[in-house]
Design an enzyme around this catalytic site. Sequence first.
Site: not given
Length: 388
Positions: A66, A149, A167
């Site tokens: 991520e 996020y 996002d």
Amino acid sequence: MGRRASRLVGSRRGTRAGSLRGHPEGSLAGRRAQALARALAAWYEANARDLPWRRRRDPYAIWVSEIMLQQTRVEVVARRYEEFLTRFPTLADLARATPADVLAAWAGLGYYRRARSLHSAAQQIATRHGGRLPGSAAGLRLLPGFGAYTAGAVASIAFDEAVAAIDGNVERVLSRLLALDSDPSRGGAAAAVRAAAAALLAHARPSVLNQALMELGARVCTPRAPRCGVCPWARSCVARRSGVPETFPRRPPRPPSIAVACYAAVLREGDALLWRRRPQSAHNAGLWELPTTAWHAGPADPAHAQRTLAELSRELGARWTVGEPLATIYHSITRHRVTVVGHRVTVAGGRSTVTRGGDLRWATLDDAQALGLTAAARKLARKLPTLL
């Protein structure tokens, strides 16, 4: 729908869904939200890309992916992900590493603040959390590098917490589904996006729903020329029915880019070139580059190159003579479009008086790759072998 999709999607009556008062389709809740979640999960099961981070369940590995995927293209991350995890296979390995080693492993991925935050968070987790990632978005938000996020993505994918991960892709998908008339990153439109995500999460496994929304935005509901004909939400999408889905979301215009230029000194001694580490107060702090002048506004200017490279020579104690330009590269950093011109520089007698060690180092082009070069330095280095 296959058996797997049936397991992934189901009623989660214990989760409170948000509502969208004033939306032309009414509230995105109840049966409508359930139908949308079911269709999206089935589409994801059939169409999800086989990406390396989707084969792993280790929260640490999911977290690394991520962070890498922020502002870096999927194709680039796919090439570098396993390499990074081979170098730092566990969170403990990352926590024990030096900042220089982490930056070197991150070289080429850009936005190096992410690597520093990743390393700092790993050290905090190792010392304060027993080496285990917190299992909630709220706990993750207390660590460096975890915004809303990233915390939502890691908590939902790694731990199946029912929390949204919103996002730009997700904002676009939900803005088009609802045909929101204002910027989905702020104000009432942002609240509507969050409420829609919460409504969908009431009817699907969070790890599936959030990844499916991201995948839909990346591959189907793209910024330009959305592929509405293959979208699982085509019949429900208000923006599609408007006939101009690509005009959503409604965002303010981007500020204009700024053209700047700078000059790099290509000083050679035998097979080695001189490299300089960027100061901690500067952009790309701690990374290495050929000694480079500060930016100036506007296009590259030969007279400015001569003057500023000569000033840099005196600053480093090298006393070089500035020669012809060898190579030019173009690079973007935030709003800046940067032109970097590498100039050959020479010193009297062919030997430099530059002190070795510290923030200056002699290294061949091959050896310099292990130092952790800035993205611009890597681009320039690729052009030099045939020119020296």
